[in-house]
Motif scaffolding. Structure first.
Motif, PDB file in Angstrom:
ATOM      1  N   GLN A 764       0.817  -1.220   0.000  1.00  0.00           N
ATOM      2  CA  GLN A 764       0.000   0.000   0.000  1.00  0.00           C
ATOM      3  C   GLN A 764       0.850   1.269   0.000  1.00  0.00           C
ATOM      4  O   GLN A 764       0.310   2.357   0.172  1.00  0.00           O
ATOM      5  CB  GLN A 764      -0.912  -0.016   1.235  1.00  0.00           C
ATOM      6  N   ASP A 780      -4.654   8.771  -0.113  1.00  0.00           N
ATOM      7  CA  ASP A 780      -6.018   9.271  -0.157  1.00  0.00           C
ATOM      8  C   ASP A 780      -6.912   8.385   0.704  1.00  0.00           C
ATOM      9  O   ASP A 780      -6.477   7.397   1.313  1.00  0.00           O
ATOM     10  CB  ASP A 780      -6.531   9.338  -1.592  1.00  0.00           C
ATOM     11  N   ASP A 781      -8.215   8.705   0.735  1.00  0.00           N
ATOM     12  CA  ASP A 781      -9.140   7.984   1.597  1.00  0.00           C
ATOM     13  C   ASP A 781      -9.313   6.542   1.175  1.00  0.00           C
ATOM     14  O   ASP A 781      -9.376   5.630   2.021  1.00  0.00           O
ATOM     15  CB  ASP A 781     -10.502   8.698   1.593  1.00  0.00           C
ATOM     16  N   ASP A 782      -9.387   6.278  -0.111  1.00  0.00           N
ATOM     17  CA  ASP A 782      -9.557   4.893  -0.580  1.00  0.00           C
ATOM     18  C   ASP A 782      -8.362   4.034  -0.199  1.00  0.00           C
ATOM     19  O   ASP A 782      -8.510   2.874   0.223  1.00  0.00           O
ATOM     20  CB  ASP A 782      -9.756   4.888  -2.098  1.00  0.00           C
ATOM     21  N   ALA A 783      -7.182   4.614  -0.364  1.00  0.00           N
ATOM     22  CA  ALA A 783      -5.981   3.850  -0.011  1.00  0.00           C
ATOM     23  C   ALA A 783      -5.929   3.570   1.497  1.00  0.00           C
ATOM     24  O   ALA A 783      -5.540   2.478   1.933  1.00  0.00           O
ATOM     25  CB  ALA A 783      -4.721   4.613  -0.449  1.00  0.00           C
ATOM     26  N   MET A 785      -8.536   3.283   3.495  1.00  0.00           N
ATOM     27  CA  MET A 785      -9.538   2.262   3.791  1.00  0.00           C
ATOM     28  C   MET A 785      -9.027   0.875   3.412  1.00  0.00           C
ATOM     29  O   MET A 785      -9.214  -0.110   4.141  1.00  0.00           O
ATOM     30  CB  MET A 785     -10.828   2.572   3.040  1.00  0.00           C
ATOM     31  N   LYS A 786      -8.367   0.794   2.257  1.00  0.00           N
ATOM     32  CA  LYS A 786      -7.813  -0.481   1.823  1.00  0.00           C
ATOM     33  C   LYS A 786      -6.710  -0.952   2.768  1.00  0.00           C
ATOM     34  O   LYS A 786      -6.596  -2.145   3.096  1.00  0.00           O
ATOM     35  CB  LYS A 786      -7.278  -0.334   0.403  1.00  0.00           C
ATOM     36  N   ASP A 788      -6.477  -0.148   5.979  1.00  0.00           N
ATOM     37  CA  ASP A 788      -7.112  -0.573   7.240  1.00  0.00           C
ATOM     38  C   ASP A 788      -7.680  -1.976   7.129  1.00  0.00           C
ATOM     39  O   ASP A 788      -7.574  -2.798   8.053  1.00  0.00           O
ATOM     40  CB  ASP A 788      -8.228   0.410   7.611  1.00  0.00           C
ATOM     41  N   GLN A 789      -8.281  -2.271   5.974  1.00  0.00           N
ATOM     42  CA  GLN A 789      -8.863  -3.608   5.787  1.00  0.00           C
ATOM     43  C   GLN A 789      -7.777  -4.678   5.762  1.00  0.00           C
ATOM     44  O   GLN A 789      -7.925  -5.761   6.361  1.00  0.00           O
ATOM     45  CB  GLN A 789      -9.673  -3.631   4.493  1.00  0.00           C
TER      46      GLN A 789
END
Length: 1230
Positions: A764, A780-783, A785-786, A788-789
């Motif tokens: 990541q 960014d926010d999507d990265a 979130m990914k 965190d998952q």
């Protein structure tokens, strides 16, 4: 006490002495009164008896008068234990001498113990004097003869009732006792005196008790008209008097708060209510509504005790009413609340009340009512009474039968509305839970009735309960059948799996109880062995249950199995029945009975776990068939086969498989079966048992036991769930041990987890580099979130891995526990074999495995299971194997093997570090020597007999061990081991004597040298050794021991006692046998010993030494007791105590001179020259040195004088002023 003073006064005045009377001359007579005051009750009773006998024998008026005077005086003795003694003596003397007037004694009591005349501090003793005086008059049994004395006693007691702080309710109780004895004079004399007390009966419990007793004793006098005149009502218990009675009962409850008893007034009121036919009014208004208005406490306890005491007094309808009322509900609440720690529990008292009632009551209906009443008191369906209740043993057979029927009916059709449930949380939604609790309790109560051997029960009742539990555990009803009584009624609420599980466990517990149950009509002779587990006709209980199970299986239209048998399982069941019938036809031997029990027990377990026991059942049938075939062939052949049949090995494997089951009955049956096949056990079968116990094969046995444990899946699953819950509770508690364990696990996987985490972050682009230290902020926010998952997935997997390792560790721990438990059961078989086959050659093969178990157990963990296993194995080895009187007598063909084993054990024992383990190895060596020697011929008792023992080889082994013990500082061997060897085998003792004698002086330490003396002494004391070494050999041994004693010129204290004990025996024996041994060198060594060693007046060392020297004609010198010369001591101590002879005032004045001078060297010059010399001067010069100020200056000598002076005498005013100035000076200087 005044006589000696009067005599002294008369002697001083030169008056003629009064002639001594009889009382001064007879010391025996006066000792009686001293004994009456002693605290020992037996002494007091003996003194009363002897006093009366003496007075009757002597019959002297002055002594009798003196007796009454002393006894009346002693009634107010300051010692509490003395008052009852004098009171009892006074009563008995009055009973013996009926010509003495009671009125005169009462007058003496009133005059001597007048409360108004005595001093205030003696008033309490005077009160007790009056009370015990009345008690003495009452105990004389003559009160009815003198009515005026009765009136006087009652009047005196009435005056004492106001002193409750000292006497409590004793005067009132005494009046009640007097009323119960005096009947004729009540109306004439006492009624007028008691008028006030009877009229105020509702004021205090004591006065009400007096009225109730008077009503019981004199109903003709206290008629309703008289009562109405006294109290205003013709009855005691009525609606108007209920509030007064409630207050009196409350006072009575508080008065017995410490005694924890039921007040007598409460029980008398209950009896009066039954007599006046006002029980319902009294119970509902006074008890139920009145006593329970108060907060929970003594009033509630009074009601509960009154309930228990009322059981024998009530009728059947009253019993049912009381046991289903509010008082019982309050009692249930108390039982539930008292389960918390530290709470008062009244349940044991209630159990006693119920037990006494059932024991005295012969009415079956009343017994049943009480049992049903207490069994119906529930909380959420669970009765508050424990399932195991010992009061059941007092039920009549008819009541017991009816009670069992009630329990069975309540199990099948739970009538919850008939129960007295006091729970406030009871709702229709909780019905299922309440029904389960009730059914579980009922099953436990039925099982406890069968298990209690004190309960009087018939065989039909026992079988009825067993059939009921078995039927509902494994079967269900389809259609009613006349052949099966259990099908007559179906459960109104279907049985769930939890209830059936309770039934199954209870049924196999019943089997255990039936296995140990003696016959009902046990007419066994005293010397005849009792047969347990059979009915009156000799049939086994379990066989009757198997027949009942077969009956159920043969009626598929009426009943159905909860878990039906497969065809193969049904075939195994049928073949089991066939095998049992064949065994029953061949006779009732112990072996046949054991095999029948095993078959039947395995057959019953087919209902519980058919899949796992199917193979065992087949193997068992094949095994028994082969055993019967071999026996048939042996009967046909004259000479038996040399090889043992293989069926024994199969049978042992079956027993080992069954022992893995968690069932005590299976464990006992396996022991019984193995005991019957012990004579047929082969070496391979014994090896199979020992392999389970071998610690070196732990891994193999672990896997075997785990497989066996999987057979009981439900039980293991339940166990795992319970342990998992415990682990969760422990983790919630947050113990340090668990956190430490988690940290250790995390450290192991830290490196791999770190690599995985790095990979996720690199994928990541979330890792910070040297060029950009804050690259994570650019995501960014999507990265994010990914990322965190991905991190969440990684950490959850890591958590699962850690939990998996924990689970694996828990599983291994449980497997270890199962293995230890299994080995403990297998050890039963070894114990049985050692007890039954102690003379078998195979028993030798147990020596090494048992020693290995003990050796390994000593170094294993400290868990309780390991310690129990080790203790049990050690007990079997040493107490049952090595010390058994029966041993192998056929060792002639195994001499080489046994000698090699002996050599191996002795070599191993010398290499051990633990003395306790070495003891078992040495015991095993002695056991092997005993086996090799065998039993000596019966006609001769030759001590030289050694059988098949290679004496030279064995002597060499033990000689090496003895040399090792004497030459090593830390040896595992002990002297007690060689003492046992010398006592049991005199021939080996003789061969080792030379070595022991040499080490008297050549031992590595004084301890070993002393132990060598002990060994030589024990050897020489043996008669067998003396017989073997008779003649010249014995004389030579004595000379050799003497020379060793003489050559040891340096005698240490640790060794000295042992050496003197040996010398004492040697010298005594030489003189007794008149041997030609020169003892003069020994005397020359011992005689100057008093100059070397300091002897005390007495002791083991000193007594032994003078006992030895006595044989040489040297007597212990007597020490003359000389009185100390006091004049010489005073002359010697005078110089040291010169200061003590000076007056304190002079010393004070001299020391007060240098007060104003500065502290320093001048303090020593103030004294006159030559005033003090020697030690006194040195001591005085040292005193200022011990008391230094903070700046290093010495304090003046006068500073210490006030403290010293204050201990001897008081200070004068001038001295006080001087001290005050000194303190001011000191304070200013600082």
């Amino acid at each position: 006490q005044k006589n000696p003073q009067h005599q002294e006064v008369s002697m001083d005045m030169d008056l003629p002495l009064r002639p001594a009377g009889v009382l001064q001359q007879n010391r025996v007579f006066l000792d009686f009164f001293w004994d009456l005051a002693k605290p020992d009750q037996e002494v007091r009773l003996k003194a009363v008896e002897n006093l009366i006998q003496y007075l009757k024998t002597e019959n002297k008026a002055d002594e009798l008068d003196y007796t009454f005077k002393r006894l009346v005086d002693g009634l107010s003795h300051t010692r509490e234990t003395a008052r009852p003694g004098f009171s009892l003596a006074l009563g008995q003397v009055l009973s013996a001498f009926k010509d003495v007037s009671l009125q005169s004694i009462l007058n003496r009591i009133k005059e001597k113990h007048n409360i108004q005349a005595v001093k205030k501090k003696l008033a309490r003793n005077a009160m007790f004097g009056n009370l015990f005086g009345v008690l003495a008059l009452h105990q004389s049994g003559r009160l009815a003869e003198e009515p005026q004395v009765v009136l006087g006693c009652v009047t005196l007691l009435q005056s004492l009732t106001q002193h409750k702080q000292h006497l409590k309710d004793l005067p009132s109780k005494t009046m009640v006792d007097i009323l119960t004895e005096v009947t004729e004079v009540f109306e004439e004399v006492l009624l007028g005196a008691l008028q006030t007390d009877l009229a105020s009966a509702f004021n205090t419990p004591e006065q009400l008790q007096l009225l109730l007793v008077a009503l019981q004793r004199f109903p003709q006098t206290l008629k309703p008209k008289k009562l109405k005149k006294l109290l205003g009502s013709s009855t005691i218990i009525n609606a108007d008097n209920i509030p007064k009675l409630i207050e009196v009962l409350k006072m009575a409850a508080h008065s017995v708060k410490k005694e924890l008893t039921l007040p007598a007034v409460a029980l008398d009121l209950l009896k009066l209510s039954l007599k006046e036919d006002s029980f319902q009014l009294f119970w509902n208004k006074a008890i139920t509504e009145g006593m329970f208005r108060e907060p929970f406490g003594v009033t509630h306890y009074l009601s509960f005790r009154l309930l228990g005491s009322a059981l024998p007094l009530l009728s059947l309808s009253q019993l049912k009413t009381v046991l289903s009322g509010e008082v019982m509900m309050h009692y249930g609440e108390h039982v539930l609340a008292s389960q918390k720690p530290g709470r008062f529990k009244l349940a044991p008292e209630m159990d006693t009340y119920v037990l006494d009632f059932l024991q005295a009551c012969q009415d079956s209906d009343k017994q049943l009512a009480v049992m049903v009443g207490f069994s119906s008191l529930t909380h959420l369906g669970l009765p508050v009474v424990l399932p195991v209740w010992k009061v059941v043993q007092h039920l009549q057979p008819a009541a017991l039968q009816s009670y069992v029927e009630w329990l069975k009916g309540m199990f099948l059709q739970p009538r919850m509305e008939e129960l007295l449930d006091f729970s406030t949380l009871y709702t229709p939604a909780s019905l299922d839970s309440a029904v389960f609790h009730l059914r579980r309790w009922i099953v436990s109560r039925l099982a406890s009735i069968i298990d209690n051997s004190q309960v009087k029960k018939q065989e039909d009742l026992i079988m009825d309960v067993a059939r009921f539990v078995f039927f509902h555990a494994f079967f269900g009803t389809q259609k009613a059948s006349s052949d099966i009584a259990e099908t007559s009624s179906k459960p109104s609420i279907p049985l769930d799996e939890k209830t059936r599980g309770v039934l199954v466990s209870s049924f196999f517990g019943l089997l255990m109880s039936l296995h140990h149950m003696p016959p009902s009509d046990d007419g066994t002779a005293v010397n005849q062995r009792r047969v347990l587990g059979v009915t009156a006709d000799g049939t086994m209980w379990i066989y009757r249950l198997v027949q009942y199970a077969q009956l159920l299986l043969n009626h598929p239209k009426h009943v159905h199995r909860v878990h039906p048998f497969s065809p193969e399982q049904r075939q195994a069941w049928d073949s089991m029945l066939e095998s049992v019938e064949n065994l029953r036809k061949k006779g009732t031997t112990a072996e046949s009975g054991a095999f029948q029990q095993l078959f039947l027990l395995v057959g019953m377990h087919l209902f519980k776990a058919p899949d796992e026991l199917l193979d065992i059942m087949k193997d068992l049938q094949n095994c028994v068939d082969k055993a019967q075939e071999k026996k048939t062939k042996k009967k046909k052949k004259k000479e038996g086969e040399t090889d043992e049949p293989e069926w024994v090995e199969v049978m042992v494997d079956i027993l080992l498989s069954l022992l893995s089951q968690q069932n005590r009955l299976i464990r006992q049956v396996c022991k019984t079966v193995f005991a019957s096949i012990c004579p047929h056990v082969t070496a391979a079968a014994l090896t199979a048992i020992l392999d389970v116990l071998d610690p070196d094969k732990e891994d193999e046995e672990d896997s075997a036991v785990v497989v066996t444990d999987d057979a009981d899946k439900t039980q293991k699953r339940k166990l795992e769930e319970d342990e998992d819950e415990e682990m969760e509770d422990d983790s919630e508690a947050g113990s340090d041990e668990d956190s430490d364990g988690d940290e250790a696990v995390e450290e192991e996987v830290d490196q791999s987890f770190r690599l995985e985490l790095m990979k996720v972050l690199q994928q990541q682009n979330a890792l910070a580099t040297e060029e950009d230290a804050s690259s994570d902020e650019d995501l960014d926010d999507d990265a994010m979130m990914k990322l965190d998952q991905s991190l969440s997935t990684l950490f959850s997997e890591q958590k699962k891995k850690i939990q998996a390792k924990k689970d694996e560790k828990t599983k291994l721990q449980k497997e270890k526990t199962l293995v230890r438990d299994f080995r403990m059961k297998v050890l039963d078989l070894v114990e049985v074999f050692v007890a039954r086959q102690a003379g078998s050659p195979l028993i030798i093969g147990l020596v090494e495995p048992l020693l290995n178990m003990i050796d390994r157990g000593m170094s294993s963990g400290s868990e309780q299971q390991e310690q129990d296993f080790l203790r049990r194995a050690a007990d079997i080895f040493r107490n049952q194997l090595c010390r058994s009187k029966v041993y192998c007598r056929t060792a002639a063909d195994r001499q080489g093997e046994l000698h090699d084993l002996l050599d191996k054990l002795m070599s191993k024992s010398l290499k051990l570090s633990d003395s306790s383990v070495c003891l078992y190895y040495f015991s095993a060596s002695l056991y092997l020597v005993k086996v090799l020697r065998g039993a000596p011929p019966a006609e001769t008792k030759e001590p030289r007999f050694m059988g098949n023992v290679d004496v030279d080889r064995v002597s060499s082994l033990f000689r090496d061990a003895l040399v090792s013990f004497m030459s090593r500082r830390k040896s595992p061997l002990t002297s007690q081991m060689f003492t046992d060897l010398f006592c049991r085998f005199p021939v080996l003792c003789v061969n080792l004597l030379d070595t022991a004698v040499q080490h008297i002086t050549s031992g590595v330490r004084e301890h070993q040298q002393g132990q060598a003396c002990v060994l030589v002494l024990r050897a020489m004391q043996s008669r067998d050794v003396q017989q073997i070494l008779s003649g010249a050999k014995w004389t030579k041994l004595c000379e050799q021991v003497t020379l060793e004693q003489v050559s040891d010129s340096k005698v240490a204290k640790e060794k000295l006692v042992r050496t003197l004990e040996l010398c004492q025996f040697l010298v005594k024996h030489v003189h007794w046998k008149k041997l030609s041994v020169d003892l003069e060198p020994l005397r020359n060594v011992l005689q100057p010993l008093t100059n070397v060693v300091t002897f005390k007046k007495t002791g083991t060392l000193e007594d032994t030494y003078w006992a030895v020297m006595k044989h040489f004609g040297v007597i212990k010198p007597k020490t003359e007791k000389t009185k100390p010369d006091k004049d010489a001591e005073l002359q010697e101590e005078a110089p040291n105590k010169k200061k003590g002879f000076l007056p304190e005032t002079k010393k004070r004045k001299k020391r007060n001179k240098p007060v104003l001078e500065p502290a320093g060297d001048k303090s020593s010059s103030t004294n006159k020259p030559g005033e003090e010399t020697g030690q006194a001067k040195k001591k005085r010069n040292k005193k200022p040195k011990r008391k230094r100020a903070a700046d290093g200056a010495a304090a003046p000598p006068s500073q210490s004088s006030p403290a010293k002076r204050s201990k001897t005498q008081t200070d004068s005013k001038a001295d006080k002023k001087q001290k005050k100035k000194l303190k001011q000076k000191k304070g200013g200087g600082q």
